[in-house]
Motif scaffolding. Structure first.
Motif, PDB file in Angstrom:
ATOM      1  N   ALA A  51       0.870  -1.184   0.000  1.00 52.69           N
ATOM      2  CA  ALA A  51       0.000   0.000   0.000  1.00 52.69           C
ATOM      3  C   ALA A  51       0.896   1.219   0.000  1.00 52.69           C
ATOM      4  O   ALA A  51       1.955   1.225   0.632  1.00 52.69           O
ATOM      5  CB  ALA A  51      -0.919  -0.003   1.216  1.00 52.69           C
ATOM      6  N   ASN A  52       0.448   2.280  -0.681  1.00 55.99           N
ATOM      7  CA  ASN A  52       1.284   3.475  -0.780  1.00 55.99           C
ATOM      8  C   ASN A  52       0.391   4.636  -1.210  1.00 55.99           C
ATOM      9  O   ASN A  52       0.057   4.764  -2.381  1.00 55.99           O
ATOM     10  CB  ASN A  52       2.402   3.236  -1.805  1.00 55.99           C
ATOM     11  CG  ASN A  52       3.434   4.343  -1.808  1.00 55.99           C
ATOM     12  OD1 ASN A  52       3.659   5.009  -0.807  1.00 55.99           O
ATOM     13  ND2 ASN A  52       4.086   4.540  -2.949  1.00 55.99           N
ATOM     14  N   GLU A  53      -0.026   5.460  -0.254  1.00 58.11           N
ATOM     15  CA  GLU A  53      -1.000   6.507  -0.535  1.00 58.11           C
ATOM     16  C   GLU A  53      -0.644   7.805   0.174  1.00 58.11           C
ATOM     17  O   GLU A  53       0.027   7.802   1.213  1.00 58.11           O
ATOM     18  CB  GLU A  53      -2.400   6.078  -0.077  1.00 58.11           C
ATOM     19  CG  GLU A  53      -2.983   4.893  -0.818  1.00 58.11           C
ATOM     20  CD  GLU A  53      -4.383   4.570  -0.329  1.00 58.11           C
ATOM     21  OE1 GLU A  53      -5.294   4.516  -1.164  1.00 58.11           O
ATOM     22  OE2 GLU A  53      -4.557   4.387   0.890  1.00 58.11           O
ATOM     23  N   SER A  81       2.286   4.054   4.051  1.00 53.48           N
ATOM     24  CA  SER A  81       2.599   2.948   3.155  1.00 53.48           C
ATOM     25  C   SER A  81       2.904   1.671   3.923  1.00 53.48           C
ATOM     26  O   SER A  81       3.211   1.712   5.121  1.00 53.48           O
ATOM     27  CB  SER A  81       3.809   3.312   2.278  1.00 53.48           C
ATOM     28  OG  SER A  81       3.649   4.593   1.705  1.00 53.48           O
ATOM     29  N   LYS A  82       2.829   0.570   3.188  1.00 57.81           N
ATOM     30  CA  LYS A  82       3.174  -0.730   3.744  1.00 57.81           C
ATOM     31  C   LYS A  82       4.001  -1.488   2.699  1.00 57.81           C
ATOM     32  O   LYS A  82       3.609  -1.565   1.533  1.00 57.81           O
ATOM     33  CB  LYS A  82       1.920  -1.530   4.093  1.00 57.81           C
ATOM     34  CG  LYS A  82       1.012  -0.842   5.103  1.00 57.81           C
ATOM     35  CD  LYS A  82      -0.323  -1.551   5.236  1.00 57.81           C
ATOM     36  CE  LYS A  82      -1.285  -0.758   6.107  1.00 57.81           C
ATOM     37  NZ  LYS A  82      -2.623  -1.389   6.186  1.00 57.81           N
TER      38      LYS A  82
END
Length: 293
Positions: free
Chosen positions: A262-264, A286-287
């Motif tokens: 995830a990256n927002e 992010s993950k």
């Protein structure tokens, strides 16, 4: 940490907006960067002069000293405890539940423990490794009444040159947290820090990340003479801050061997009701995961 309502917007020093009111719910997440006003675009366009190479070298050489002085001035009163981490990062609970055993956590850049002590207070079945660049910050962690050597090991570490494996077994960490830490490292040395963390993370382990996003309000209020490089600035106290695009961040982690989960961008507002001010905040949340073998 002072409250968000008391932010001194004219102060270029490292101020409470580092995590301004983190207990408030996230207002919005997006894949695209924040749109700028014409005035903001003009300010960035005109801010081209960089700090001299001599001063930049001096800032890099004295980086640890500047953070020690920061903690000497502010002791444990600057940052607010981060009780929001288990809400924002469900992996802190899900990882433990899926494994059915104690969660091994690393917080890289732990400061005075504003993240790890709330986790320990929640009585999660967790063992925490915590490290920080500042010797003084590490001492504050050890002096905290909640510090317990059976549940936590804290040590001083420069992530860009000190091997984490000297204090942590290779591939033994389930979750690593990088919360407003990577932005304080010189961009040229960020890959070294990420590769260092990669080595102690188990295959399938996760990095949970939150830091300054591109065009955050704090980036746009730096005065002329503060710019070190593209999206990289120095505060009055000598500490530095980088502002990430999610594309650059993904490239950094991919280059270190991670997969992106995830990256927002996270868009929020800091409100100062007394002054009638409302300023836009931009973070990147992010993950990233270390691949399974």
């Amino acid at each position: 940490m002072a409250r968000a309502q008391n932010i001194a917007l004219a102060d270029d020093s490292l101020s409470v907006d580092l995590m301004s009111s983190p207990e408030a719910p996230v207002q919005d997440t997006a894949a695209c960067v924040r749109s700028l006003t014409g005035q903001e675009l003009e300010k960035l366009k005109n801010d081209r002069n960089l700090v001299s190479e001599f001063k930049q070298a001096k800032l890099e050489k004295e980086a640890q000293k500047n953070w020690d002085l920061f903690y000497k001035r502010n002791t444990v009163n600057f940052f607010k405890d981060r009780h929001w981490t288990t809400r924002e990062f469900e992996e802190l609970r899900a990882c433990k539940e899926s494994q059915g055993q104690k969660l091994v956590l690393l917080e890289a850049g732990c400061g005075v423990g504003n993240c790890i002590f709330p986790l320990l207070e929640e009585d999660l079945d967790v063992f925490v490794y915590a490290c920080d660049f500042s010797h003084r910050a590490v001492e504050f962690v050890k002096q905290n009444p909640l510090y317990c050597a059976e549940r936590c090991k804290v040590f001083q570490c420069d992530l860009t040159k000190d091997e984490l494996q000297e204090s942590i077994s290779a591939e033994s960490v389930d979750v690593a947290m990088l919360i407003f830490v990577l932005s304080a490292i010189h961009p040229d040395k960020m890959p070294l820090a990420l590769k260092n963390i990669f080595k102690v993370l188990r295959p399938g382990g996760t990095v949970l990340f939150r830091d300054y996003g591109l065009y955050d309000h704090t980036m746009l209020r730096f005065k002329p003479g503060s710019k070190l490089g593209e999206n990289f600035y120095v505060r009055q106290d000598g500490t530095r801050s980088f502002f990430f695009s999610k594309e650059l961040l993904a490239d950094l982690f991919t280059g270190a061997g991670f997969l992106t989960l995830a990256n927002e961008y996270v868009f929020r507002e800091t409100v100062n009701k007394k002054e009638g001010l409302c300023v836009p905040r931009v973070f990147v949340q992010s993950k990233f995961r270390k691949p399974d073998r």
